[in-house]
Scaffold this motif. Structure first.
Motif, mmCIF file in Angstrom:
data_model
loop_
_atom_site.group_PDB
_atom_site.id
_atom_site.type_symbol
_atom_site.label_atom_id
_atom_site.label_comp_id
_atom_site.label_asym_id
_atom_site.label_seq_id
_atom_site.Cartn_x
_atom_site.Cartn_y
_atom_site.Cartn_z
ATOM 1 N N ARG A 3 -6.793 3.603 -20.455
ATOM 2 C CA ARG A 3 -6.746 4.130 -21.816
ATOM 3 C C ARG A 3 -7.392 3.136 -22.767
ATOM 4 N NH1 ARG A 3 -2.598 5.084 -25.055
ATOM 5 N NH2 ARG A 3 -1.549 3.247 -24.371
ATOM 6 N N THR A 4 -7.970 3.654 -23.844
ATOM 7 C CA THR A 4 -8.459 2.804 -24.917
ATOM 8 C C THR A 4 -7.262 2.318 -25.714
ATOM 9 O OG1 THR A 4 -10.515 4.044 -25.070
ATOM 10 C CG2 THR A 4 -9.879 2.754 -27.007
ATOM 11 N N SER A 5 -7.232 1.046 -26.028
ATOM 12 C CA SER A 5 -6.139 0.498 -26.827
ATOM 13 C C SER A 5 -6.499 0.563 -28.302
ATOM 14 C CB SER A 5 -5.867 -0.960 -26.437
ATOM 15 O OG SER A 5 -4.901 -1.512 -27.300
ATOM 16 N N LEU A 17 -0.052 5.572 -32.279
ATOM 17 C CA LEU A 17 -0.489 6.278 -31.076
ATOM 18 C C LEU A 17 -0.604 5.321 -29.895
ATOM 19 C CD1 LEU A 17 -3.135 8.717 -32.558
ATOM 20 C CD2 LEU A 17 -0.933 9.309 -31.533
ATOM 21 N N ASP A 18 -0.990 4.090 -30.149
ATOM 22 C CA ASP A 18 -1.056 3.093 -29.083
ATOM 23 C C ASP A 18 0.335 2.832 -28.506
ATOM 24 O OD1 ASP A 18 -2.932 1.169 -27.690
ATOM 25 O OD2 ASP A 18 -1.361 -0.212 -28.376
ATOM 26 N N GLY A 21 1.440 6.502 -26.809
ATOM 27 C CA GLY A 21 0.635 6.733 -25.627
ATOM 28 C C GLY A 21 -0.010 8.096 -25.575
ATOM 29 N N ASP A 22 0.641 9.047 -24.946
ATOM 30 C CA ASP A 22 0.029 10.347 -24.711
ATOM 31 C C ASP A 22 1.086 11.439 -24.794
ATOM 32 O OD1 ASP A 22 1.529 10.177 -22.378
ATOM 33 O OD2 ASP A 22 -0.173 9.832 -21.082
ATOM 34 N N TRP A 23 0.691 12.660 -24.450
ATOM 35 C CA TRP A 23 1.620 13.786 -24.561
ATOM 36 C C TRP A 23 2.809 13.640 -23.631
ATOM 37 C CZ3 TRP A 23 -3.524 14.521 -23.095
ATOM 38 C CH2 TRP A 23 -3.741 14.730 -21.738
ATOM 39 N N TRP A 24 2.620 13.046 -22.436
ATOM 40 C CA TRP A 24 3.780 12.847 -21.558
ATOM 41 C C TRP A 24 4.806 11.957 -22.232
ATOM 42 C CZ3 TRP A 24 4.680 16.268 -18.235
ATOM 43 C CH2 TRP A 24 3.706 16.802 -17.399
ATOM 44 N N SER A 25 4.335 10.922 -22.897
ATOM 45 C CA SER A 25 5.262 10.003 -23.573
ATOM 46 C C SER A 25 6.060 10.717 -24.650
ATOM 47 C CB SER A 25 4.501 8.827 -24.182
ATOM 48 O OG SER A 25 3.887 8.077 -23.168
ATOM 49 N N ARG A 56 4.372 5.834 -17.693
ATOM 50 C CA ARG A 56 4.733 6.146 -19.077
ATOM 51 C C ARG A 56 6.030 5.451 -19.474
ATOM 52 N NH1 ARG A 56 0.780 5.678 -20.227
ATOM 53 N NH2 ARG A 56 1.395 5.986 -22.358
ATOM 54 N N HIS A 59 5.278 1.804 -20.007
ATOM 55 C CA HIS A 59 4.562 1.610 -21.276
ATOM 56 C C HIS A 59 5.518 1.713 -22.468
ATOM 57 C CE1 HIS A 59 1.230 1.865 -24.152
ATOM 58 N NE2 HIS A 59 1.911 2.831 -24.722
#
Length: 168
Positions: A3-5, A17-18, A21-25, A56, A59
């Protein structure tokens, strides 16, 4: 895939957002607010692959949204408990939930937000904590923060000019 940080971005939204993370998070956090805390429960609820769930949760723990706590010795089993930072994500999740509720067909709504004590449906809106005034694109702008540099000041000036209809 790496992933881009966004951890070095100046924008608080990018840095948030960092952390998330993402939708799973976000769905893991949603489930944590519904009382889930164990790996198997998250996996059953989400149907996510174990390797993705492991990454996830790691993270979210590294970013301080969860605290990992041992609840069983042999084999070692951990639960993931929301920290204060994790609990602070609740309004973000509820805003996303409310936005989704407004923009999907009513016949597809399986859940509504409700008052825990009375059971009445809640209607959400983002308000200024000091004044109670709704926060909208029309009455809100960016202000320079303590770490603002010339680039940030220029960006804010362009944005204000655009809102006011002035060529910057």
């Amino acid at each position: 895939m790496q992933r881009t940080s966004f951890s070095d971005f100046k924008c608080p939204a990018a840095r948030a957002l960092d952390s998330v993370g993402d939708w799973w998070s976000m769905l893991i956090l949603r489930d944590a607010f519904q009382g889930l805390s164990r790996f198997d429960d998250f996996q059953k609820s989400l149907g996510v692959a174990p390797n993705i769930l492991t990454r996830r949760l790691k993270h979210l723990t590294e970013k301080g949204l969860f605290e990992r706590r041992l609840y069983h010795q042999r084999p070692a089993r951990y639960e993931y408990l929301l920290t204060d930072k994790g609990r602070d994500f609740f309004p973000v999740l509820m805003t996303l939930f409310s936005w989704g509720s407004r923009h999907i067909p009513e016949e597809d709504l399986a859940f509504l937000l409700g008052d825990a004590a009375s059971g009445r449906e809640r209607q959400t809106m983002l308000v200024d904590a000091r004044t109670g005034e709704p926060v909208t694109p029309e009455n809100t702008s960016l202000l320079a923060g303590p770490a603002a540099d010339d680039e940030v000041h220029e960006r804010i000036a362009r944005m204000r000019a655009w809102y006011l209809g002035i060529d910057a």
